[in-house]
Design a protein around this motif. Structure first.
Motif, PDB file in Angstrom:
ATOM      1  N   ASP A  22      36.569  33.585  -6.850  1.00 11.10           N
ATOM      2  CA  ASP A  22      37.001  32.656  -7.828  1.00 11.10           C
ATOM      3  C   ASP A  22      36.780  31.293  -7.390  1.00 11.10           C
ATOM      4  N   ARG A  23      37.354  30.345  -8.047  1.00 13.67           N
ATOM      5  CA  ARG A  23      36.923  28.971  -7.821  1.00 13.67           C
ATOM      6  C   ARG A  23      37.471  28.508  -6.457  1.00 13.67           C
ATOM      7  N   ASP A  24      38.449  29.108  -6.057  1.00 10.90           N
ATOM      8  CA  ASP A  24      39.204  28.938  -4.545  1.00 10.90           C
ATOM      9  C   ASP A  24      38.547  29.849  -3.248  1.00 10.90           C
ATOM     10  N   GLY A  25      37.494  30.589  -3.752  1.00 12.94           N
ATOM     11  CA  GLY A  25      36.893  31.316  -2.866  1.00 12.94           C
ATOM     12  C   GLY A  25      37.379  32.580  -2.411  1.00 12.94           C
ATOM     13  N   LYS A  26      38.278  33.190  -3.296  1.00 10.52           N
ATOM     14  CA  LYS A  26      38.993  34.323  -2.977  1.00 10.52           C
ATOM     15  C   LYS A  26      38.047  35.308  -4.000  1.00 10.52           C
ATOM     16  N   TYR A  27      38.146  36.641  -3.484  1.00  6.98           N
ATOM     17  CA  TYR A  27      37.455  37.895  -3.931  1.00  6.98           C
ATOM     18  C   TYR A  27      37.947  37.933  -5.437  1.00  6.98           C
ATOM     19  N   LEU A  28      37.009  38.396  -6.230  1.00  7.33           N
ATOM     20  CA  LEU A  28      37.156  38.838  -7.398  1.00  7.33           C
ATOM     21  C   LEU A  28      36.812  40.386  -7.625  1.00  7.33           C
ATOM     22  N   ARG A  29      35.546  40.410  -7.494  1.00  9.19           N
ATOM     23  CA  ARG A  29      35.073  41.853  -7.576  1.00  9.19           C
ATOM     24  C   ARG A  29      33.316  41.977  -7.151  1.00  9.19           C
ATOM     25  N   THR A  30      33.088  43.039  -7.187  1.00 10.53           N
ATOM     26  CA  THR A  30      31.654  43.393  -6.470  1.00 10.53           C
ATOM     27  C   THR A  30      30.793  43.909  -7.675  1.00 10.53           C
ATOM     28  N   ILE A  31      29.613  43.274  -7.881  1.00 10.13           N
ATOM     29  CA  ILE A  31      28.843  43.649  -9.279  1.00 10.13           C
ATOM     30  C   ILE A  31      27.509  44.345  -8.743  1.00 10.13           C
ATOM     31  N   PRO A  74      44.566  54.340  -6.600  1.00 11.40           N
ATOM     32  CA  PRO A  74      45.073  54.459  -7.902  1.00 11.40           C
ATOM     33  C   PRO A  74      45.694  53.155  -8.276  1.00 11.40           C
ATOM     34  N   LYS A  75      45.842  51.972  -7.402  1.00 15.88           N
ATOM     35  CA  LYS A  75      46.518  50.777  -7.705  1.00 15.88           C
ATOM     36  C   LYS A  75      45.603  49.818  -7.650  1.00 15.88           C
ATOM     37  N   SER A  76      44.054  50.281  -7.371  1.00 15.11           N
ATOM     38  CA  SER A  76      42.927  49.085  -7.235  1.00 15.11           C
ATOM     39  C   SER A  76      42.451  48.796  -8.429  1.00 15.11           C
ATOM     40  N   LYS A  77      41.537  47.719  -8.570  1.00 11.25           N
ATOM     41  CA  LYS A  77      40.874  47.185  -9.722  1.00 11.25           C
ATOM     42  C   LYS A  77      40.161  48.297 -10.581  1.00 11.25           C
ATOM     43  N   THR A  78      39.625  49.598  -9.902  1.00 15.18           N
ATOM     44  CA  THR A  78      38.981  50.467 -10.531  1.00 15.18           C
ATOM     45  C   THR A  78      39.794  51.781 -10.093  1.00 15.18           C
ATOM     46  N   PRO A  79      40.673  52.261 -10.604  1.00 12.63           N
ATOM     47  CA  PRO A  79      41.453  53.319 -10.029  1.00 12.63           C
ATOM     48  C   PRO A  79      40.870  54.811  -9.669  1.00 12.63           C
ATOM     49  N   GLU A  80      39.890  54.996 -10.630  1.00 12.27           N
ATOM     50  CA  GLU A  80      39.116  56.165 -10.915  1.00 12.27           C
ATOM     51  C   GLU A  80      37.734  55.886 -10.260  1.00 12.27           C
ATOM     52  N   PRO A  81      37.139  56.844  -9.280  1.00 10.32           N
ATOM     53  CA  PRO A  81      37.770  58.043  -8.776  1.00 10.32           C
ATOM     54  C   PRO A  81      38.758  57.635  -7.696  1.00 10.32           C
ATOM     55  N   GLU A  82      39.780  58.565  -7.406  1.00 12.13           N
ATOM     56  CA  GLU A  82      40.840  58.363  -6.446  1.00 12.13           C
ATOM     57  C   GLU A  82      40.137  58.177  -5.015  1.00 12.13           C
ATOM     58  N   ILE A  83      39.197  58.911  -4.831  1.00 11.56           N
ATOM     59  CA  ILE A  83      38.446  58.805  -3.434  1.00 11.56           C
ATOM     60  C   ILE A  83      36.835  58.411  -3.830  1.00 11.56           C
ATOM     61  N   ALA A  84      36.485  57.074  -3.412  1.00 14.23           N
ATOM     62  CA  ALA A  84      35.267  56.572  -3.734  1.00 14.23           C
ATOM     63  C   ALA A  84      34.610  56.328  -2.563  1.00 14.23           C
ATOM     64  N   PHE A  85      33.192  56.729  -2.954  1.00 10.80           N
ATOM     65  CA  PHE A  85      32.038  56.321  -1.910  1.00 10.80           C
ATOM     66  C   PHE A  85      30.917  55.861  -2.588  1.00 10.80           C
ATOM     67  N   ALA A  86      30.434  55.070  -1.879  1.00 12.26           N
ATOM     68  CA  ALA A  86      29.151  54.454  -2.138  1.00 12.26           C
ATOM     69  C   ALA A  86      28.065  55.180  -1.246  1.00 12.26           C
ATOM     70  N   TRP A  87      28.235  55.053   0.077  1.00 13.71           N
ATOM     71  CA  TRP A  87      27.090  55.559   0.859  1.00 13.71           C
ATOM     72  C   TRP A  87      27.782  56.100   2.044  1.00 13.71           C
ATOM     73  N   PRO A  88      28.407  57.348   2.043  1.00 16.87           N
ATOM     74  CA  PRO A  88      29.192  58.035   3.245  1.00 16.87           C
ATOM     75  C   PRO A  88      28.078  58.254   4.267  1.00 16.87           C
ATOM     76  N   ALA A  89      28.281  57.894   5.531  1.00 15.75           N
ATOM     77  CA  ALA A  89      27.331  57.856   6.573  1.00 15.75           C
ATOM     78  C   ALA A  89      27.706  58.887   7.659  1.00 15.75           C
ATOM     79  N   GLU A  90      29.157  58.809   8.198  1.00 18.67           N
ATOM     80  CA  GLU A  90      29.283  59.701   9.103  1.00 18.67           C
ATOM     81  C   GLU A  90      30.762  60.366   8.933  1.00 18.67           C
ATOM     82  N   CYS A  91      30.942  61.771   9.147  1.00 20.20           N
ATOM     83  CA  CYS A  91      31.963  62.253   8.862  1.00 20.20           C
ATOM     84  C   CYS A  91      32.767  62.670  10.353  1.00 20.20           C
ATOM     85  N   ASP A  92      34.375  62.901  10.291  1.00 17.76           N
ATOM     86  CA  ASP A  92      34.643  63.213  11.578  1.00 17.76           C
ATOM     87  C   ASP A  92      35.832  63.764  11.270  1.00 17.76           C
TER      88      ASP A  92
END
Length: 866
Positions: free
Chosen positions: A159-168, A814-832
């Motif tokens: 935003d105009r104050d430099g605070k995060y709004l979204r990723t496009i 669930p309470k985020s800007k985009t609540p679905e999916p609940e578990i969201a990944f773009a690029w999962p790299a390592e699992c433990d």
């Protein structure tokens, strides 16, 4: 060997995890059987089951069995039966008599993955290079964050104050399909999945692996126009186009994604290609949206003018290929801007001047300015803002001797004669170098956003400069420290309430699981695992040829059998220290190591005892140099990530309708349709791998090397494969391979790099990869960038669930800007999978965070074991 087809998996899921009735008809009962105990129970319907023995403190001492019931139920479950009987021999996972009783048998049914927490993400941490700034019609600030060397790119909006709004970029999970189809996606099980276009660059858009600094332009219809990637270390000489980006994500529906060609594909360039190039592109747009003006990398000392519908950039509109100092020439032209009258302003850096042209290309005048690189003109007042900077790399600028190499200036409006300089701010190179500017003309008073280089490895400084008429007053820098930049290797340590994370080029840190706070943590290598006591195992730094053991504080801890904390293991630390193939600590304490000596050489799985004694070399032999990921269960079964493909199913069915099954090299085949014609390699062959399961006895891969070089070991020759070995093609289809000893294969995970069977330079990079894990039951957690998920498999290779789905950083529960999916990944790299708390920890390299997943049971029952 049985290859688990995706169709088979879907049938099992339909009959299993999705069962409506997750309950017992007979709850667990235990009865003595000789020296052991039998646990009996009956289910109401098929589902996934987990059977364990827990001690008095509620901790699992023996993982007995887990998996999907049904036709392919894993041992020791009965197949096609709801009534089950599982035996316990009284021992723990390490094979020792169980201690800590009295004991109970616990049976859990219908485990459902749920988002537990997110660690490491701070939306306001602006790490990486700021490669472009622009202000939208609403006063929002668009920031392109790029890691140009390998190619990762992200665009955020503040935003105009430099605070995060979204990723496009990458786009959000709820972006309309009409906008993402233009970029590239496939529909799987009714859900949209982005296509992977560059494995090492972690790209879901074509033409963006290796984006560089530039000035983008706004079309009057409200979308952005930018120049595509110059290239990266592993994306040599791509074709370059103008590209269009919707301000809310994806591509604008009317014009699509790729526009005119601005530079033809060049192909392999040797070495790291253009990874270190600091080239810039400058764009400006006419008020009616008809004309795009451009100064382009490698296109001479000229200004180009084109329409979006043009095939290519055409010939220079102003200037020439050669530098010139006269009125018709330019010497290193840079920034472009238009005023409300349609006049075009061109920064002529090498001639220390700005030239002004009419809309039809007639020169109207010029004025002096020191090394002008970027320019903005206020649409109402006509006042001119300039950023000037000496050309060259920062390293070279520092050797020049002049402490002032960059400056920001403000001029009055152009009125047919050189405008008056009103403001000049100069910057000491020891403190900062100005890089980019963007004018927010809709603000009152106007503000000029500026980013600065502040030193090697440091984040760019970004701040607003408020126009107070006779001065530009610097505002407070925006951005916050603390967020992850590029997480990859990671290990969870719940007993110490921390996660230890490694980042590409950023060292290690710990994240407090309870508070989320990060702290630096120095370790002498990478690729991390823990034993039951919390001691850390890692591969040593480049050239060390050692696996190291340190205590929980990071101090060297000697192996009893060697007197040293180092085990000699010859391996290549690709990257450096990023392309490690994986190691793990088995439930009995043994150390399993994937050893990859070098590019194009076969790799092995070697086993050491807990005391450091070498127990077995080449337990699995003949793997590819790029294969990665390993897990071991309490029965000694081994789960490996490998890039091999059956000849009759090169591309898994989920993707076959959208992805070609061709193994092309660079741009020699001109008949590929968009978007595949933009790529130098097919990422679905280059980087898509599979899980292979081997028994405790191991196995062998035959013929997994270039036929031109011959077998590195005669026993690995293809002709030596036994009759029951299963035939495959190598990752990039370069040669035939046979696998002996594997129990099953599950496709669609990774990235798992090919093993130099198609490319032999930096373009064939094996540095970035993925790491799977297995729990003591033998359930496998395999990250898949191709599905934006973790593939959760049982010991028989059935998919229990696909954990998560695609979402960018704005999908945060669930309470985020985009609540679905609940578990969201773009690029999962390592699992433990952390046995200490029963949760799964997953690093997401694109969303810059660690996802923590718990498993809620649909039904649980216990009984005493006496």
């Amino acid at each position: 060997m049985r290859s688990v087809a995706l169709g088979t998996v879907f049938v099992l899921i339909a009959a299993g995890t999705l069962a409506a009735d997750v309950s017992f008809t007979d709850k667990p009962q235990a009865s003595k059987s000789g020296e052991g105990v039998n646990i009996r129970f009956t289910l109401a319907a098929p589902t996934d089951v987990e059977v364990s023995i827990v001690g008095a403190e509620g901790k699992v001492v023996r993982h007995l069995a887990a998996g999907l019931l049904g036709t392919n139920a894993p041992d020791p479950f009965k197949k096609d039966s709801l009534a089950q009987e599982v035996a316990w021999d009284g021992r723990d996972d390490a094979g020792k008599p169980a201690a800590g009783g009295p004991f109970k048998a616990r049976v859990r049914l219908g485990l459902k993955p749920r988002l537990d927490q997110i660690l490491g993400r701070n939306d306001n941490t602006l790490s990486g290079a700021i490669s472009a700034l622009t202000v939208g019609p609403k006063g929002e600030l668009y920031i392109l964050l790029a890691d140009a060397f390998r190619g990762r790119a992200e665009m955020r909006v503040l935003d105009r104050d430099g605070k995060y709004l979204r990723t496009i970029m990458p786009y959000a999970a709820d972006t309309p399909e009409a906008r993402t189809e233009k970029v590239g996606h496939v529909i799987i099980d009714g859900k949209r999945q982005p296509l992977v276009f560059n494995g090492q660059g972690h790209c879901f858009y074509p033409l963006v692996a290796g984006l560089r600094g530039q000035t983008m332009a706004w079309h009057p219809d409200g979308h952005l126009v930018a120049a595509s990637a110059i290239g990266s270390m592993c994306n040599h000489g791509p074709p370059r186009h103008l590209i269009a980006l919707h301000p809310e994500g994806g591509a604008p529906e009317k014009v699509g994604f790729a526009g005119p060609l601005i530079l033809a594909a060049r192909g392999f360039m040797g070495g790291a290609g253009e990874a270190y190039v600091a080239g810039m592109d400058r764009l400006a747009m006419s008020a009616d949206g008809q004309w795009i003006y451009a100064v382009l990398y490698k296109r001479g000392h000229a200004v180009y003018r084109m329409k979006w519908t043009d095939k290519d950039a055409g010939a220079p509109w102003l200037g020439k290929n050669e530098a010139g100092a006269d009125d018709e020439g330019f010497n290193d032209p840079q920034g472009l801007a238009l005023d409300k009258e349609g006049r075009l302003y061109v920064c002529d850096r090498g001639n220390d001047r700005v030239k002004v042209y009419s809309a039809d290309g007639k020169m109207l005048g010029k004025f002096a300015a020191p090394q002008p690189e970027q320019i903005a003109v206020h649409p109402a007042t006509g006042e001119i803002y300039l950023m000037g900077r000496r050309p060259g790399r920062y390293y070279d600028l520092g050797k020049a001797g002049d402490p002032i190499v960059s400056r920001i200036l403000k001029f009055g409006p152009w009125k047919g004669e050189p405008p008056k300089e009103i403001v000049r701010q100069e910057f000491d190179i020891k403190k900062r170098v100005a890089e980019l500017i963007a004018l927010d003309a809709s603000a009152t008073p106007p503000r000029l956003w500026a980013s600065f280089y502040t030193g090697y490895g440091a984040a760019n400084a970004l701040l607003p400069m408020i126009d107070e008429g006779a001065s530009l007053k610097p505002g407070n820098p925006v951005g916050e420290p603390g967020g992850l930049h590029y997480p990859t290797f990671m290990v969870a340590d719940p007993q110490r309430k921390r996660v230890i994370v490694s980042e590409v080029g950023g060292g290690h840190s710990t994240i407090d699981i309870e508070t989320g706070k990060r702290a630096a943590f120095k370790l002498p290598g990478n690729d991390l695992s823990l034993d039951r006591d919390g001691n850390i195992y890692l591969m040593g730094n480049y050239g060390s040829n050692a696996l190291l053991r340190v205590d929980p504080q990071g101090k060297p801890l000697a192996f009893p059998a060697t007197g040293s904390n180092k085990l000699e293991i010859k391996f290549r630390a690709y990257g450096p220290i990023m392309g490690l193939r994986g190691h793990c600590i088995a439930p009995n304490g043994d150390i399993y190591v994937r050893r990859s000596p070098d590019h194009a050489l076969v790799s092995t799985v070697d086993v050491f005892g807990p005391d450091g004694t070498l127990k077995r070399t080449a337990l699995v032999n003949g793997c590819g140099s790029g294969d990665s990921g390993i897990g071991v269960d309490n029965r000694g079964n081994i789960y490996l990530g490998m890039n091999l493909k059956p000849a009759d199913e090169i591309i898994p069915p989920d993707f076959a309708k959208a992805v070609p099954a061709d193994a092309w090299k660079y741009y020699r085949k001109a008949d590929r349709t968009a978007p595949w014609c933009y790529l130098y390699a097919n990422p679905y062959l280059f980087h898509m791998g599979s899980v292979f399961k081997f028994g405790p006895e191991g196995g062998q891969i035959y013929g997994n090397y270039t036929p031109k070089g011959g077998a590195p070991d005669d026993s690995l020759a293809l002709a030596k494969a036994p009759a029951d070995a299963v035939a495959y093609k190598s990752g990039y289809l370069g040669w035939d391979v046979k696998v002996a000893g594997a129990k099953w294969r599950y496709a669609g995970i990774g990235i798992v790099p090919h093993s130099f069977d198609g490319f032999t330079g930096d373009d064939g990079c094996e540095c970035l990869q993925s790491q799977l894990d297995a729990d003591p039951y033998g359930r496998v957690y395999a990250p898949s960038a191709f599905h934006s998920s973790v593939e959760w498999l049982d010991p028989a290779g059935n998919r229990i669930a696909r954990i998560g789905a695609y979402g960018n950083a704005d999908s945060a529960g669930p309470k985020s800007k985009t609540p679905e999916p609940e578990i969201a990944f773009a690029w999962p790299a390592e699992c433990d999978y952390a046995e200490a708390d029963g949760r799964l920890y997953v690093s997401d390299s694109v969303n810059r965070r660690i996802m923590v997943v718990r498993f809620d049971a649909g039904a649980t029952a216990e009984c005493d074991v006496r």
